[in-house]
Scaffold this motif. Structure first.
Motif, PDB file in Angstrom:
ATOM      1  N   UNK A   1      22.195  54.540  76.352  1.00  0.00           N
ATOM      2  CA  UNK A   1      22.726  54.891  75.039  1.00  0.00           C
ATOM      3  C   UNK A   1      23.845  55.929  75.148  1.00  0.00           C
ATOM      4  N   UNK A   2      24.841  55.780  74.309  1.00  0.00           N
ATOM      5  CA  UNK A   2      25.825  56.848  74.141  1.00  0.00           C
ATOM      6  C   UNK A   2      25.182  57.979  73.358  1.00  0.00           C
ATOM      7  N   UNK A   3      24.459  57.634  72.348  1.00  0.00           N
ATOM      8  CA  UNK A   3      23.662  58.514  71.482  1.00  0.00           C
ATOM      9  C   UNK A   3      24.489  59.257  70.407  1.00  0.00           C
ATOM     10  N   UNK A   4      25.811  59.169  70.494  1.00  0.00           N
ATOM     11  CA  UNK A   4      26.640  59.723  69.422  1.00  0.00           C
ATOM     12  C   UNK A   4      27.844  58.803  69.217  1.00  0.00           C
ATOM     13  N   UNK A   5      27.576  57.495  69.236  1.00  0.00           N
ATOM     14  CA  UNK A   5      28.634  56.495  69.119  1.00  0.00           C
ATOM     15  C   UNK A   5      29.021  56.328  67.661  1.00  0.00           C
ATOM     16  N   UNK A   6      30.258  56.651  67.346  1.00  0.00           N
ATOM     17  CA  UNK A   6      30.778  56.513  65.980  1.00  0.00           C
ATOM     18  C   UNK A   6      32.299  56.566  66.036  1.00  0.00           C
ATOM     19  N   UNK A   7      33.000  56.248  64.956  1.00  0.00           N
ATOM     20  CA  UNK A   7      34.472  56.185  65.000  1.00  0.00           C
ATOM     21  C   UNK A   7      35.151  57.453  65.488  1.00  0.00           C
ATOM     22  N   UNK A   8      34.538  58.594  65.293  1.00  0.00           N
ATOM     23  CA  UNK A   8      35.156  59.837  65.737  1.00  0.00           C
ATOM     24  C   UNK A   8      35.134  60.026  67.237  1.00  0.00           C
ATOM     25  N   UNK A   9      34.358  59.216  67.941  1.00  0.00           N
ATOM     26  CA  UNK A   9      34.275  59.315  69.405  1.00  0.00           C
ATOM     27  C   UNK A   9      34.845  58.083  70.103  1.00  0.00           C
ATOM     28  N   UNK A  10      35.607  57.287  69.370  1.00  0.00           N
ATOM     29  CA  UNK A  10      36.222  56.085  69.937  1.00  0.00           C
ATOM     30  C   UNK A  10      37.730  56.153  69.722  1.00  0.00           C
ATOM     31  N   UNK A  11      38.481  55.890  70.776  1.00  0.00           N
ATOM     32  CA  UNK A  11      39.939  55.931  70.717  1.00  0.00           C
ATOM     33  C   UNK A  11      40.489  54.519  70.616  1.00  0.00           C
ATOM     34  N   UNK A  12      41.468  54.341  69.739  1.00  0.00           N
ATOM     35  CA  UNK A  12      42.096  53.042  69.530  1.00  0.00           C
ATOM     36  C   UNK A  12      43.586  53.118  69.854  1.00  0.00           C
ATOM     37  N   UNK A  13      44.103  52.014  70.332  1.00  0.00           N
ATOM     38  CA  UNK A  13      45.547  51.857  70.493  1.00  0.00           C
ATOM     39  C   UNK A  13      46.069  51.217  69.213  1.00  0.00           C
ATOM     40  N   UNK A  14      46.344  52.055  68.216  1.00  0.00           N
ATOM     41  CA  UNK A  14      46.801  51.581  66.916  1.00  0.00           C
ATOM     42  C   UNK A  14      48.086  52.327  66.580  1.00  0.00           C
ATOM     43  N   UNK A  15      49.204  51.635  66.436  1.00  0.00           N
ATOM     44  CA  UNK A  15      50.465  52.326  66.178  1.00  0.00           C
ATOM     45  C   UNK A  15      50.526  53.042  64.849  1.00  0.00           C
ATOM     46  N   UNK A  16      49.762  52.579  63.858  1.00  0.00           N
ATOM     47  CA  UNK A  16      49.740  53.246  62.548  1.00  0.00           C
ATOM     48  C   UNK A  16      48.412  52.954  61.889  1.00  0.00           C
ATOM     49  N   UNK A  17      47.991  53.777  60.916  1.00  0.00           N
ATOM     50  CA  UNK A  17      46.703  53.552  60.256  1.00  0.00           C
ATOM     51  C   UNK A  17      46.598  52.175  59.609  1.00  0.00           C
ATOM     52  N   UNK A  18      47.717  51.564  59.226  1.00  0.00           N
ATOM     53  CA  UNK A  18      47.670  50.284  58.527  1.00  0.00           C
ATOM     54  C   UNK A  18      47.780  49.089  59.466  1.00  0.00           C
ATOM     55  N   UNK A  19      47.913  49.356  60.749  1.00  0.00           N
ATOM     56  CA  UNK A  19      48.043  48.265  61.704  1.00  0.00           C
ATOM     57  C   UNK A  19      46.736  47.479  61.789  1.00  0.00           C
ATOM     58  N   UNK A  20      46.842  46.188  62.077  1.00  0.00           N
ATOM     59  CA  UNK A  20      45.653  45.348  62.133  1.00  0.00           C
ATOM     60  C   UNK A  20      45.050  45.275  63.536  1.00  0.00           C
ATOM     61  N   UNK A  21      45.806  45.685  64.554  1.00  0.00           N
ATOM     62  CA  UNK A  21      45.279  45.668  65.908  1.00  0.00           C
ATOM     63  C   UNK A  21      44.141  46.652  66.072  1.00  0.00           C
ATOM     64  N   UNK A  22      43.214  46.345  66.967  1.00  0.00           N
ATOM     65  CA  UNK A  22      42.046  47.210  67.118  1.00  0.00           C
ATOM     66  C   UNK A  22      41.581  47.254  68.561  1.00  0.00           C
ATOM     67  N   UNK A  23      42.486  47.515  69.491  1.00  0.00           N
ATOM     68  CA  UNK A  23      42.103  47.579  70.902  1.00  0.00           C
ATOM     69  C   UNK A  23      41.572  48.967  71.222  1.00  0.00           C
ATOM     70  N   UNK A  24      40.352  49.030  71.727  1.00  0.00           N
ATOM     71  CA  UNK A  24      39.738  50.303  72.093  1.00  0.00           C
ATOM     72  C   UNK A  24      40.258  50.738  73.459  1.00  0.00           C
ATOM     73  N   UNK A  25      40.699  51.981  73.545  1.00  0.00           N
ATOM     74  CA  UNK A  25      41.200  52.521  74.807  1.00  0.00           C
ATOM     75  C   UNK A  25      40.252  53.537  75.429  1.00  0.00           C
ATOM     76  N   UNK A  26      39.289  54.015  74.689  1.00  0.00           N
ATOM     77  CA  UNK A  26      38.390  55.005  75.262  1.00  0.00           C
ATOM     78  C   UNK A  26      37.190  55.302  74.389  1.00  0.00           C
ATOM     79  N   UNK A  27      36.111  55.709  75.028  1.00  0.00           N
ATOM     80  CA  UNK A  27      34.918  56.222  74.347  1.00  0.00           C
ATOM     81  C   UNK A  27      34.641  57.593  74.953  1.00  0.00           C
TER      82      UNK A  27
END
Length: 317
Positions: free
Chosen positions: A188-214
């Protein structure tokens, strides 16, 4: 060396410790505070390399000494276990969990590209990506198991929000009065949530959702997969609305994740996590507002938590 702000300055003994773990000919040329961490001070260190280029490292410094050694040890072990697994976690460079070499306990790790995204825009693509990433984490079978999970909330510590659905909350509290259901252990990560996941997203409105890090593996544990699912679900419910908390659990199964077979068992873990948030709503909401979600006042988050607990009881209860 330049500092982007006063909070970015690294204390002298810690600075010397970091320097000892650099490659020959390298030096720290800049530091910058990283925001969003709630249990530690986070800094990005820009390292000047021998060939005239730069690379980045991240320094986590824990000033709350009560749990510092345990958390840094857990993170160091987790990062070591994840090396070469395909899970996009930072690489461990060095750890000083007892402050033997610096002013405070610290951990030095590699820097990952990307950024956290907490906006509503693009959520339809990010939720399945989050689910797939969590399934990949749970698929790890490390040679060394991390410590067993801890869940501290009890029926007596729950704080029922003002104006909450009393019947739903009473039923939810009754759910966690009983013993935890049996489970098959998972990493378990045990604190897995959006604040601990990094995305390669050029802008907040972009539709891409590639995760670059946890990131933030300080609570890595061994326990039921449902506990990680529940934690991310609650975060999504409070950030984006109760329906997204329910949706994440579905996305986890769609991605190949295997939750508890019985609805009553799934309910136990999801309710337990949601009720845990009742004890710290103000603490949870503050960093979200600092990140730009100013509408997420403590009261607004309490109302979403109430709606989510009610939805869980209606759906699985």
């Amino acid at each position: 060396m330049t500092h982007h702000d006063e909070a970015a300055a690294v204390r002298p003994l810690t600075l010397a410790w970091v320097s000892r773990h650099l490659e020959p000919g390298e030096r720290i040329v800049a530091t910058a505070a990283l925001h969003g961490g709630s249990t530690a001070e986070m800094r990005r260190l820009t390292i000047g390399t021998r060939d005239g280029g730069t690379r980045d490292l991240v320094l986590r410094t824990v000033t709350d000494l009560e749990h510092a050694e345990d958390r840094l040890h857990r993170e160091a072990v987790a990062l070591t276990l994840l090396t070469g697994t395909g899970v996009p976690a930072p690489g461990l460079v060095a750890v000083d969990p007892t402050a033997a070499h610096g002013e405070y306990p610290s951990l030095l790790m590699t820097h990952l590209t990307g950024r956290t995204v907490l906006d509503d825009e693009g959520l339809e693509a990010r939720v399945p990506a989050l689910a797939r990433q969590l399934v990949a984490i749970h698929a790890r079978r490390p040679a060394e198991r991390p410590r067993a999970y801890a869940a501290l909330t009890t029926a007596g510590t729950v704080v029922v929000p003002k104006g909450a659905d009393a019947v739903a909350w009473a039923a939810a509290i009754d759910v966690i009065r009983g013993p935890a259901p049996p489970y098959e252990g998972r990493f378990l990560h045990r604190d897995f949530h959006p604040g601990n996941v990094l995305f390669d997203v050029p802008s907040p409105r972009a539709t891409g959702a590639r995760i670059t890090g946890v990131v933030d593996w300080a609570a890595a544990s061994w326990g039921p997969a449902d506990l990680d699912v529940a934690h991310c679900s609650t975060n999504l419910a409070l950030l984006h609305g109760p329906a997204w908390g329910l949706r994440f659990a579905e996305a986890y199964e769609e991605a190949g994740g295997v939750p508890a077979a019985a609805a009553s068992e799934r309910l136990y873990w999801r309710v337990r996590d949601a009720l845990a948030f009742s004890e710290e709503v103000q603490w949870v909401a503050q960093p979200w507002r600092e990140a730009g979600r100013t509408e997420l006042t403590t009261r607004a988050v309490e109302e979403r938590l109430d709606a989510y607990v009610t939805a869980l009881m209606d759906t699985l209860g």
